[in-house]
Design a protein around this motif. Structure first.
Motif, PDB file in Angstrom:
ATOM      1  N   SER A   1     -48.091  18.858  28.374  1.00 20.34           N
ATOM      2  CA  SER A   1     -47.196  18.799  27.215  1.00 20.34           C
ATOM      3  C   SER A   1     -47.564  17.643  26.298  1.00 20.34           C
ATOM      4  CB  SER A   1     -45.743  18.655  27.681  1.00 20.34           C
ATOM      5  OG  SER A   1     -45.330  19.781  28.414  1.00 20.34           O
ATOM      6  N   ALA A   2     -47.905  16.496  26.881  1.00 26.78           N
ATOM      7  CA  ALA A   2     -48.270  15.327  26.085  1.00 26.78           C
ATOM      8  C   ALA A   2     -49.568  15.569  25.329  1.00 26.78           C
ATOM      9  CB  ALA A   2     -48.409  14.102  26.986  1.00 26.78           C
ATOM     10  N   GLU A   3     -50.539  16.189  25.981  1.00 25.25           N
ATOM     11  CA  GLU A   3     -51.814  16.492  25.319  1.00 25.25           C
ATOM     12  C   GLU A   3     -51.607  17.467  24.170  1.00 25.25           C
ATOM     13  OE1 GLU A   3     -54.960  15.986  29.036  1.00 25.25           O
ATOM     14  OE2 GLU A   3     -53.872  17.879  28.765  1.00 25.25           O
ATOM     15  N   ARG A   4     -50.765  18.452  24.384  1.00 30.16           N
ATOM     16  CA  ARG A   4     -50.489  19.419  23.319  1.00 30.16           C
ATOM     17  C   ARG A   4     -49.835  18.741  22.118  1.00 30.16           C
ATOM     18  NH1 ARG A   4     -50.121  24.813  22.628  1.00 30.16           N
ATOM     19  NH2 ARG A   4     -50.808  25.171  24.783  1.00 30.16           N
ATOM     20  N   GLU A   5     -48.883  17.861  22.359  1.00 33.73           N
ATOM     21  CA  GLU A   5     -48.223  17.151  21.265  1.00 33.73           C
ATOM     22  C   GLU A   5     -49.214  16.307  20.473  1.00 33.73           C
ATOM     23  OE1 GLU A   5     -45.122  17.395  20.050  1.00 33.73           O
ATOM     24  OE2 GLU A   5     -44.950  19.082  21.452  1.00 33.73           O
ATOM     25  N   ASN A   6     -50.116  15.648  21.169  1.00 32.17           N
ATOM     26  CA  ASN A   6     -51.138  14.845  20.494  1.00 32.17           C
ATOM     27  C   ASN A   6     -52.028  15.715  19.616  1.00 32.17           C
ATOM     28  OD1 ASN A   6     -50.339  12.373  21.534  1.00 32.17           O
ATOM     29  ND2 ASN A   6     -51.663  12.535  23.334  1.00 32.17           N
ATOM     30  N   LEU A   7     -52.411  16.869  20.124  1.00 39.69           N
ATOM     31  CA  LEU A   7     -53.251  17.779  19.349  1.00 39.69           C
ATOM     32  C   LEU A   7     -52.529  18.295  18.114  1.00 39.69           C
ATOM     33  CD1 LEU A   7     -54.905  19.789  22.248  1.00 39.69           C
ATOM     34  CD2 LEU A   7     -56.114  18.364  20.580  1.00 39.69           C
TER      35      LEU A   7
ATOM     36  N   GLN B   1     -49.918  20.982  11.779  1.00 43.93           N
ATOM     37  CA  GLN B   1     -49.117  20.766  12.990  1.00 43.93           C
ATOM     38  C   GLN B   1     -49.196  21.953  13.955  1.00 43.93           C
ATOM     39  OE1 GLN B   1     -45.154  19.532  11.803  1.00 43.93           O
ATOM     40  NE2 GLN B   1     -45.873  17.526  11.145  1.00 43.93           N
TER      41      GLN B   1
ATOM     42  N   SER C   1     -57.993  18.455  10.617  1.00 43.17           N
ATOM     43  CA  SER C   1     -57.746  17.434  11.637  1.00 43.17           C
ATOM     44  C   SER C   1     -58.865  16.408  11.685  1.00 43.17           C
ATOM     45  CB  SER C   1     -57.578  18.075  13.007  1.00 43.17           C
ATOM     46  OG  SER C   1     -58.774  18.725  13.405  1.00 43.17           O
ATOM     47  N   TYR C   2     -60.060  16.816  11.227  1.00 50.03           N
ATOM     48  CA  TYR C   2     -61.171  15.876  11.118  1.00 50.03           C
ATOM     49  C   TYR C   2     -61.978  16.264   9.888  1.00 50.03           C
ATOM     50  CZ  TYR C   2     -65.187  12.970  12.094  1.00 50.03           C
ATOM     51  OH  TYR C   2     -66.182  12.030  11.992  1.00 50.03           O
TER      52      TYR C   2
ATOM     53  N   ARG D   1     -50.314  16.798  16.403  1.00 49.16           N
ATOM     54  CA  ARG D   1     -50.192  15.734  15.404  1.00 49.16           C
ATOM     55  C   ARG D   1     -51.491  15.495  14.639  1.00 49.16           C
ATOM     56  NH1 ARG D   1     -46.683  13.236  19.314  1.00 49.16           N
ATOM     57  NH2 ARG D   1     -48.467  12.202  20.312  1.00 49.16           N
ATOM     58  N   GLU D   2     -52.618  15.955  15.169  1.00 48.52           N
ATOM     59  CA  GLU D   2     -53.905  15.679  14.529  1.00 48.52           C
ATOM     60  C   GLU D   2     -54.078  16.429  13.216  1.00 48.52           C
ATOM     61  OE1 GLU D   2     -56.897  16.591  17.384  1.00 48.52           O
ATOM     62  OE2 GLU D   2     -56.560  14.788  18.582  1.00 48.52           O
TER      63      GLU D   2
END
Length: 252
Positions: A201-207, A214, A248-249, A209-210
């Protein structure tokens, strides 16, 4: 875009971006060869979902150089020609330099390059031989934003994709006189079956936000870029690398 009568080979096509690309080509009239390594059941399901007729499965491990030759020769023997090759098969192995032992480190590099670079080089070689005989074709390679931004937990992945980009542009120059056009699609993180299983879940949230969107890319969005580079009228885009990462980049 119309791909009627086009014969398309997609590596790693049983699921994810490869599956979405197979569906997209089939919907536009192409006949699709689905390459996969081991999961026959999943490959059969994907093939059954493709609209149209004549699609076929090709079980080969492209990380083994002898199987790349066998794959292309089998495809050409089955269909009579190869119009479009999509090099999509790839692997990603975590190997943080401050956490893993040397054996893990070296295995990650060797295995990643076998699939992400050497397989692409070898399938492209044999595809080019076939395309030169038939009067031309398209090669589209699936890269990653990791080739540009770096992959600190998977440096071999980023390096392999960066090398793939350089190789693709070299081939675009060399093969243009033969009417063989080479392009690259570089996705960001994409919402695939694998992502659904492996992301916390934390990894998904970080992704999420990139990107200002969203969200992650959908496989069909990556497939759309692949189809553009493979389409008639896109010849002068040979050597292009298309970013599909939702801003995102951004690279200059």
């Amino acid at each position: 875009m119309n791909f009627n009568n086009k014969k398309v080979l997609i590596t790693g096509a049983s699921r994810g971006i490869g599956k979405a690309t197979a569906l997209a080509f089939a919907e536009k009239g192409a006949t699709v060869g689905i390459n996969y390594r081991s999961n026959t059941e999943q490959a059969q399901k994907t093939c059954a979902e493709l609209p149209g007729n004549g699609h076929h499965l090709f079980k080969y491990d492209v990380s083994k150089k002898e199987e790349t030759e066998a794959l292309i020769k089998d495809f050409v023997s089955h269909y009579g020609k190869l119009d479009i090759l999509v090099n999509n098969a790839g692997i990603s192995i975590f190997h943080d330099i401050d956490e893993v032992d040397f054996e893990h480190w070296t295995n990650a590099w060797e295995n990643t390059f076998k699939t992400n670079l050497f397989a692409v080089a070898n399938t492209s070689y044999w595809a080019a031989q076939a395309m030169m005989k038939s009067g031309g074709g398209r090669i589209v390679n699936v890269s990653s934003r990791g080739a540009f931004r770096g992959e600190p937990t998977k440096p071999a992945y980023g390096a392999s994709k960066a090398a793939m980009n350089a190789m693709s542009q070299s081939l675009a120059k060399k093969l243009a006189p033969y009417k063989i056009y080479v392009g690259v699609v570089a996705p960001g993180f994409t919402e695939t079956e694998m992502a659904a299983v492996t992301l916390t879940s934390a990894e998904r949230e970080n992704l999420l936000r990139e990107s200002p969107f969203q969200r992650m890319a959908q496989p069909k969005e990556v497939a759309h870029a692949v189809l553009f580079l493979a389409s008639e009228g896109a010849e002068y885009a040979s050597g292009t690398i298309i970013d599909v990462n939702g801003a995102s980049y951004l690279r200059s």
